[in-house]
Motif scaffolding. Sequence first.
Motif, PDB file in Angstrom:
ATOM      1  N   GLU A 126       0.846  -1.193   0.000  1.00  0.00           N
ATOM      2  CA  GLU A 126       0.000   0.000   0.000  1.00  0.00           C
ATOM      3  C   GLU A 126       0.884   1.247   0.000  1.00  0.00           C
ATOM      4  OE1 GLU A 126      -3.176   0.202  -0.309  1.00  0.00           O
ATOM      5  OE2 GLU A 126      -3.804  -1.882  -0.024  1.00  0.00           O
ATOM      6  N   LEU A 127       0.898   1.930  -1.144  1.00  0.00           N
ATOM      7  CA  LEU A 127       1.582   3.211  -1.224  1.00  0.00           C
ATOM      8  C   LEU A 127       0.533   4.318  -1.284  1.00  0.00           C
ATOM      9  CD1 LEU A 127       3.598   0.972  -2.514  1.00  0.00           C
ATOM     10  CD2 LEU A 127       4.881   2.967  -3.239  1.00  0.00           C
ATOM     11  N   ASN A 128       0.937   5.530  -1.552  1.00  0.00           N
ATOM     12  CA  ASN A 128       0.000   6.650  -1.495  1.00  0.00           C
ATOM     13  C   ASN A 128      -1.028   6.645  -2.607  1.00  0.00           C
ATOM     14  OD1 ASN A 128       1.229   7.603   0.782  1.00  0.00           O
ATOM     15  ND2 ASN A 128       2.497   9.116  -0.266  1.00  0.00           N
ATOM     16  N   HIS A 129      -0.725   5.959  -3.721  1.00  0.00           N
ATOM     17  CA  HIS A 129      -1.633   5.967  -4.859  1.00  0.00           C
ATOM     18  C   HIS A 129      -1.857   4.547  -5.351  1.00  0.00           C
ATOM     19  CE1 HIS A 129      -1.239  10.307  -4.927  1.00  0.00           C
ATOM     20  NE2 HIS A 129       0.070  10.164  -4.915  1.00  0.00           N
ATOM     21  N   GLU A 130      -3.087   4.244  -5.746  1.00  0.00           N
ATOM     22  CA  GLU A 130      -3.442   2.886  -6.134  1.00  0.00           C
ATOM     23  C   GLU A 130      -2.606   2.390  -7.316  1.00  0.00           C
ATOM     24  OE1 GLU A 130      -7.476   0.299  -6.970  1.00  0.00           O
ATOM     25  OE2 GLU A 130      -7.305   2.280  -7.898  1.00  0.00           O
ATOM     26  N   ASN A 131      -2.421   3.238  -8.338  1.00  0.00           N
ATOM     27  CA  ASN A 131      -1.657   2.807  -9.508  1.00  0.00           C
ATOM     28  C   ASN A 131      -0.235   2.400  -9.130  1.00  0.00           C
ATOM     29  OD1 ASN A 131      -3.672   3.167 -11.446  1.00  0.00           O
ATOM     30  ND2 ASN A 131      -3.211   5.343 -11.667  1.00  0.00           N
ATOM     31  N   ILE A 132       0.391   3.187  -8.258  1.00  0.00           N
ATOM     32  CA  ILE A 132       1.756   2.863  -7.824  1.00  0.00           C
ATOM     33  C   ILE A 132       1.751   1.604  -6.967  1.00  0.00           C
ATOM     34  CG2 ILE A 132       3.794   3.702  -6.606  1.00  0.00           C
ATOM     35  CD1 ILE A 132       3.243   5.162  -9.213  1.00  0.00           C
ATOM     36  N   SER A 133       0.750   1.458  -6.118  1.00  0.00           N
ATOM     37  CA  SER A 133       0.627   0.247  -5.293  1.00  0.00           C
ATOM     38  C   SER A 133       0.533  -0.989  -6.177  1.00  0.00           C
ATOM     39  CB  SER A 133      -0.608   0.344  -4.392  1.00  0.00           C
ATOM     40  OG  SER A 133      -0.509   1.432  -3.504  1.00  0.00           O
ATOM     41  N   CYS A 134      -0.267  -0.900  -7.241  1.00  0.00           N
ATOM     42  CA  CYS A 134      -0.409  -2.020  -8.169  1.00  0.00           C
ATOM     43  C   CYS A 134       0.889  -2.285  -8.918  1.00  0.00           C
ATOM     44  CB  CYS A 134      -1.544  -1.745  -9.153  1.00  0.00           C
ATOM     45  SG  CYS A 134      -3.196  -1.789  -8.406  1.00  0.00           S
ATOM     46  N   TYR A 135       1.591  -1.216  -9.293  1.00  0.00           N
ATOM     47  CA  TYR A 135       2.853  -1.370 -10.019  1.00  0.00           C
ATOM     48  C   TYR A 135       3.877  -2.122  -9.158  1.00  0.00           C
ATOM     49  CZ  TYR A 135       6.958  -0.086 -12.803  1.00  0.00           C
ATOM     50  OH  TYR A 135       8.111  -0.114 -13.564  1.00  0.00           O
TER      51      TYR A 135
ATOM     52  N   LYS B  41       6.286  -7.729  -7.638  1.00  0.00           N
ATOM     53  CA  LYS B  41       6.341  -8.861  -6.695  1.00  0.00           C
ATOM     54  C   LYS B  41       5.804 -10.136  -7.361  1.00  0.00           C
ATOM     55  CE  LYS B  41       6.419 -11.151  -2.727  1.00  0.00           C
ATOM     56  NZ  LYS B  41       5.601 -12.334  -2.995  1.00  0.00           N
ATOM     57  N   GLU B  42       4.757 -10.016  -8.164  1.00  0.00           N
ATOM     58  CA  GLU B  42       4.209 -11.195  -8.833  1.00  0.00           C
ATOM     59  C   GLU B  42       5.187 -11.733  -9.887  1.00  0.00           C
ATOM     60  OE1 GLU B  42       0.187 -10.917 -10.170  1.00  0.00           O
ATOM     61  OE2 GLU B  42      -0.593 -10.595  -8.143  1.00  0.00           O
TER      62      GLU B  42
ATOM     63  N   ASN C 149       1.353  12.560 -13.909  1.00  0.00           N
ATOM     64  CA  ASN C 149       0.212  12.974 -13.084  1.00  0.00           C
ATOM     65  C   ASN C 149       0.622  13.138 -11.620  1.00  0.00           C
ATOM     66  OD1 ASN C 149      -2.414  13.704 -12.527  1.00  0.00           O
ATOM     67  ND2 ASN C 149      -3.174  11.597 -12.396  1.00  0.00           N
ATOM     68  N   GLN C 150       1.646  13.958 -11.401  1.00  0.00           N
ATOM     69  CA  GLN C 150       2.137  14.271 -10.050  1.00  0.00           C
ATOM     70  C   GLN C 150       2.534  13.002  -9.284  1.00  0.00           C
ATOM     71  OE1 GLN C 150      -1.116  16.668  -8.474  1.00  0.00           O
ATOM     72  NE2 GLN C 150      -0.105  18.542  -9.180  1.00  0.00           N
ATOM     73  N   HIS C 151       3.250  12.124  -9.979  1.00  0.00           N
ATOM     74  CA  HIS C 151       3.790  10.883  -9.395  1.00  0.00           C
ATOM     75  C   HIS C 151       2.703   9.906  -8.951  1.00  0.00           C
ATOM     76  CE1 HIS C 151       7.159  13.787  -8.878  1.00  0.00           C
ATOM     77  NE2 HIS C 151       7.858  12.755  -9.314  1.00  0.00           N
ATOM     78  N   GLN C 152       1.494  10.057  -9.480  1.00  0.00           N
ATOM     79  CA  GLN C 152       0.425   9.125  -9.152  1.00  0.00           C
ATOM     80  C   GLN C 152       0.348   7.963 -10.135  1.00  0.00           C
ATOM     81  OE1 GLN C 152      -3.416  10.951  -8.229  1.00  0.00           O
ATOM     82  NE2 GLN C 152      -2.407  12.900  -7.847  1.00  0.00           N
ATOM     83  N   ASP C 153       1.118   8.043 -11.205  1.00  0.00           N
ATOM     84  CA  ASP C 153       1.048   7.020 -12.243  1.00  0.00           C
ATOM     85  C   ASP C 153       2.383   6.981 -12.982  1.00  0.00           C
ATOM     86  OD1 ASP C 153      -0.025   5.011 -13.760  1.00  0.00           O
ATOM     87  OD2 ASP C 153      -1.735   6.175 -14.503  1.00  0.00           O
ATOM     88  N   LEU C 154       2.533   5.991 -13.850  1.00  0.00           N
ATOM     89  CA  LEU C 154       3.738   5.839 -14.666  1.00  0.00           C
ATOM     90  C   LEU C 154       3.324   5.619 -16.117  1.00  0.00           C
ATOM     91  CD1 LEU C 154       5.509   3.454 -12.178  1.00  0.00           C
ATOM     92  CD2 LEU C 154       6.554   5.574 -12.950  1.00  0.00           C
ATOM     93  N   ARG C 155       4.071   6.226 -17.037  1.00  0.00           N
ATOM     94  CA  ARG C 155       3.742   6.127 -18.457  1.00  0.00           C
ATOM     95  C   ARG C 155       5.029   6.024 -19.282  1.00  0.00           C
ATOM     96  NH1 ARG C 155      -0.650   5.213 -17.053  1.00  0.00           N
ATOM     97  NH2 ARG C 155      -2.656   6.217 -17.570  1.00  0.00           N
TER      98      ARG C 155
ATOM     99  N   SER D  80       8.277   5.315   4.067  1.00  0.00           N
ATOM    100  CA  SER D  80       8.172   4.278   5.091  1.00  0.00           C
ATOM    101  C   SER D  80       7.262   3.153   4.610  1.00  0.00           C
ATOM    102  CB  SER D  80       7.604   4.857   6.385  1.00  0.00           C
ATOM    103  OG  SER D  80       8.451   5.862   6.883  1.00  0.00           O
ATOM    104  N   LYS D  81       7.599   1.944   4.937  1.00  0.00           N
ATOM    105  CA  LYS D  81       6.779   0.790   4.569  1.00  0.00           C
ATOM    106  C   LYS D  81       5.459   0.853   5.309  1.00  0.00           C
ATOM    107  CE  LYS D  81      10.825  -2.160   3.944  1.00  0.00           C
ATOM    108  NZ  LYS D  81      11.505  -3.369   4.394  1.00  0.00           N
ATOM    109  N   LYS D  82       4.413   0.359   4.637  1.00  0.00           N
ATOM    110  CA  LYS D  82       3.079   0.319   5.244  1.00  0.00           C
ATOM    111  C   LYS D  82       2.549  -1.091   5.231  1.00  0.00           C
ATOM    112  CE  LYS D  82       2.056   5.047   3.828  1.00  0.00           C
ATOM    113  NZ  LYS D  82       1.172   5.933   3.081  1.00  0.00           N
TER     114      LYS D  82
END
Length: 529
Positions: free
Chosen positions: A380-389, A394-395, A428-434, A527-529
């Motif tokens: 769990e990071l601050n943004h869902e897209n980054i969390s999924c990335y 890991k997968e 998008n202000q570090h909320q996503d990667l492209r 910090s890790k969450k």
Amino acid sequence: MTSKKNLFSHIICFALAVVLVYLLGYPQRRDRILLTYFSLIFLARFPFFRIFFGISFVIAAFYAPIAYYYGPPNVAVISALFETDIDEIKEFFSQLPIYFFLITFLLVSVFILIFIKMPFPHVKNRLLIIFALLLLCYKPTKSVIKSIPSETNHSMVELALNKVKYPFFEFYKALYASGKIYFTEKQAQLEQIQKQNTIPIISVKPSHKNYIIIIGESVRKDYMNAYGFNYDNTPFASQNANIVWDGLISPASNTQSSVPHLISQSIFSDNKTVNAQLNNNIVSIANEAGFETYWLSNQGKLGEIEITVPRIAAYAKSSFYTKKGEYNGKSSHGKFDTLLLPELDRILSDKHPKPRLIVMHLMGSHSKFCRRLEYDIQFELNHENISCYVSSIKETDDLIKSTIDILKKYNEDYSVVYFADHGLAHFNQHQDLRHNWEYQNSYEVPFIFFDSKSISQQKIQKKISGFQFVYLLSKWMGITLDVSHDYMQNELIDIPHQTKIKVKDWKNELYPYEKLKNDPNPYSNESKK
């Protein structure tokens, strides 16, 4: 009343000029805005130009979402346009916020209304016309004058045209030039695949029975714990890799340009252009060297539109695709990289006297990231897209572990290499990667080895280019090619650090890696969450 109407129409023309530059993805510049404004006030009152401008503005409105992510027309955009099926197009648009569609619909409606109803100015001021012409000619003339003392591979006319900062001209010229490059390269590739490997092989002395190349997707190394990322998303690689190489620079920032150069010979025609010699690829080389060859892909293979990578995959004696006749889209939902593992198991269960080369091409961390996850988000990071990335990486680490577990099951020695085709840049202000070719991080990819005959781990920090990487892979497989290159003349750990590395930009031209911008990972010290 007339003067007010005339003033209003001038304001509208200037506003249209500003909006057009933005919609087409070009940087806002005074000359671009002024030249567009002048062309509207001088020409839009004539029916032919009114129709031309109206159609062009509508096209710009529809192009805006692409420009927002990928900029003006370039080879990467043209390649995606012609090598993507309808499902992936739908997936691209499904990533866009709803307001994109609302804005596009509104703009199209406004543009149609303006170019049908609005009375454009009647300007006959000769001084203004002269100023507009001087503005149009200033940059081209300056570039030609500056180039006269120096040698150049371009004609004066070409240099001048490249400096014309007029959005309509730039847009259509870029479309034509990018399309020409794409179709020329595609034709060359189609001719190449009729041939077999032409690189002479001196000797073949494989030290392992099984060689596996795992090609990851869209992974920048600074999002991996094995390369110092704070989240433990590569526990297997971090603990079990025999070589963690920090410094591989991918040839390009998109799959269709990077993978062919990573696994095929690169032919440099000059210091600005390079093409992949598709017949001289790692699979065709392995075939000639006496290996059994396999290609396992979760990237899919299009039906009528054969993309570049499947042209290389076709050299394999056996191939397996999880998706038939498609690349990626609604029909691929639920088809994860782990579907390659049963086929790998089946291949290894067939006892064969020859050494094997097995290439596994993953979907990995392809956008949309959350759609790539087979299981729940693990970080769990601050943004869902980054969390999924981060979770998608890991997968992939889990899949590498499963791959090696299957290899161990059959008690045959092996060597596995994992690398990614390219990285990504924040958006998008570090909320996503492209995809974005302008950043070094879009080319900085993981490069990791796993070897059944080695138990220690080495960490190597040397920058090396992904061009001619096929020589390195051949050497790793024990195949000595008749070529003079550091990758062939040195053992892996002795390959020297490389300087002046170049990469492919979205014009399909070579660009110095060191001149690219940096895109730091803002989550590396979180910090890790």
